[in-house]
Design a protein around this motif. Structure first.
Motif, PDB file in Angstrom:
ATOM      1  N   UNK A 178       8.546  14.440  -3.856  1.00 39.75           N
ATOM      2  CA  UNK A 178       7.541  13.550  -3.559  1.00 39.75           C
ATOM      3  C   UNK A 178       7.663  12.942  -2.351  1.00 39.75           C
ATOM      4  N   UNK A 179       6.944  12.744  -1.448  1.00 46.30           N
ATOM      5  CA  UNK A 179       6.973  11.951  -0.092  1.00 46.30           C
ATOM      6  C   UNK A 179       6.503  10.738  -0.513  1.00 46.30           C
ATOM      7  N   UNK A 180       6.866   9.735  -0.306  1.00 46.49           N
ATOM      8  CA  UNK A 180       6.543   8.434  -0.494  1.00 46.49           C
ATOM      9  C   UNK A 180       6.299   7.299   0.637  1.00 46.49           C
ATOM     10  N   UNK A 188       0.826  -1.119   0.113  1.00 42.85           N
ATOM     11  CA  UNK A 188       0.006  -0.142   0.033  1.00 42.85           C
ATOM     12  C   UNK A 188       0.790   1.139   0.157  1.00 42.85           C
ATOM     13  N   UNK A 189       0.537   2.273  -0.808  1.00 45.75           N
ATOM     14  CA  UNK A 189       1.274   3.500  -0.871  1.00 45.75           C
ATOM     15  C   UNK A 189       0.434   4.632  -0.511  1.00 45.75           C
ATOM     16  N   UNK A 190       1.049   5.779  -0.035  1.00 43.93           N
ATOM     17  CA  UNK A 190       0.242   7.066   0.068  1.00 43.93           C
ATOM     18  C   UNK A 190       1.491   8.179  -0.511  1.00 43.93           C
ATOM     19  N   UNK A 191       1.162   8.879  -1.335  1.00 42.57           N
ATOM     20  CA  UNK A 191       2.094   9.683  -2.042  1.00 42.57           C
ATOM     21  C   UNK A 191       1.900  11.227  -1.883  1.00 42.57           C
ATOM     22  N   UNK A 192       2.525  12.056  -1.470  1.00 45.12           N
ATOM     23  CA  UNK A 192       2.266  13.547  -1.299  1.00 45.12           C
ATOM     24  C   UNK A 192       3.310  14.177  -2.281  1.00 45.12           C
ATOM     25  N   UNK A 193       2.701  14.796  -3.427  1.00 50.72           N
ATOM     26  CA  UNK A 193       3.657  15.374  -4.340  1.00 50.72           C
ATOM     27  C   UNK A 193       3.460  16.867  -3.936  1.00 50.72           C
ATOM     28  N   UNK A 211      -0.569  17.762  -3.514  1.00 50.10           N
ATOM     29  CA  UNK A 211      -1.490  16.785  -3.758  1.00 50.10           C
ATOM     30  C   UNK A 211      -1.160  15.333  -3.227  1.00 50.10           C
ATOM     31  N   UNK A 212      -2.166  14.609  -3.014  1.00 45.52           N
ATOM     32  CA  UNK A 212      -1.931  13.360  -2.639  1.00 45.52           C
ATOM     33  C   UNK A 212      -2.679  12.431  -3.524  1.00 45.52           C
ATOM     34  N   UNK A 213      -1.926  11.076  -3.489  1.00 44.59           N
ATOM     35  CA  UNK A 213      -2.511  10.047  -4.211  1.00 44.59           C
ATOM     36  C   UNK A 213      -2.251   8.787  -3.374  1.00 44.59           C
ATOM     37  N   UNK A 214      -3.310   7.897  -3.317  1.00 43.51           N
ATOM     38  CA  UNK A 214      -3.213   6.577  -2.583  1.00 43.51           C
ATOM     39  C   UNK A 214      -3.532   5.475  -3.459  1.00 43.51           C
TER      40      UNK A 214
END
Length: 262
Positions: A106-108, A54-59, A144-147
């Motif tokens: 990016x913070x991954x 599982x991943x949660x990215x903050x770009x 922005x974030x993506x999951x």
């Protein structure tokens, strides 16, 4: 009153047609329901097989003159965070990207456990968090974030410092076929580092819902990426033929790791 033979035949014919129409409608509904069940089963199968990571990215789009201050603020804050077992965060700059991709960093966050990842995100509160946000906010233009989750991971012990994402738009009904095609490609192609198929479940950007993500140990590996023999070239061609008919390739971007936290 006695009915004539023609009237009896007409009534019988009407009943027969009515019965046939009813049967046709029932079969149509049943077949439609079967298609819905089949689609749901395929999507459920992909979902179950995609629970590996599982991943949660903050770009973030960081201001040019503020890059070093931003990286220091991230380092200072996340060095003090108590990460749950199995959860890691990687700070990277996005070194190579296409026109229109404005994010620079990016913070991954990654974990094999969705609960651990959720626990970490929920723990990012309090005065220290508020102070960190107050420091970072003036240094960036936007965020922005993506999951999502990743399936079919290969070379899990080789999450190297350079990572590349290939982004696709894929209709939900075609995701199982895309996933199967990727798995078949990986049976032949020897990728030089970690590689996986990821599905974006939250935070879609421009409709991109499927990502192939791979890592390289060096720039040379990144520059020389591609099939190395006839078998790999044939596997690539087969995957390209499959995906071109069920997806749209949109872009690729590459990040370079600055620091990892865990």
């Amino acid at each position: 009153m006695k009915k004539s033979g023609n009237a009896i035949q007409f009534n019988f014919l009407s009943l027969t047609i009515s019965s046939l129409v009813s049967t046709f409608i029932l079969n149509l509904k049943f077949n439609k329901m079967k298609n819905y069940i089949l689609l749901f089963t395929l999507l459920f199968s992909f979902s179950v097989s995609a629970q590996d990571l599982y991943w949660y990215d903050v770009l973030l789009d960081v201001k040019n003159e503020s890059a070093k201050d931003f990286e220091k603020a991230v380092d200072d804050y996340y060095t003090s965070v108590d990460f749950p077992e199995g959860v890691s965060m990687t700070l990277s700059n996005i070194a190579m990207k296409g026109q229109g991709f404005k994010e620079t960093h990016i913070l991954s966050f990654v974990s094999p456990s969705s609960q651990s990842l959720a626990d970490l995100r929920s723990s990012l509160t309090g005065k220290k968090w508020d102070d960190y946000i107050d420091i970072v906010r003036p240094l960036i233009n936007s965020a922005r974030t993506a999951v999502g989750n990743a399936s079919n991971p290969q070379n899990e012990d080789q999450i190297n410092p350079i990572g590349q994402a290939w982004c696709f738009k894929v209709d939900s009904k075609n995701i199982p076929a895309f996933s199967a095609g990727f798995s078949k490609l990986m049976e032949t192609f020897n990728f030089p580092g970690f590689v996986a198929l990821a599905q974006v479940t939250h935070g879609l950007s421009n409709g991109e819902n499927v990502i192939i993500y791979g890592t390289y140990s060096s720039l040379n590996d990144a520059f020389t990426f591609g099939p190395k023999n006839e078998a790999e070239a044939s596997a690539f061609a087969e995957f390209g033929e499959l995906t071109s008919g069920i997806s749209e390739f949109t872009q690729t971007w590459t990040r370079v790791r600055i620091k990892e936290f865990n």
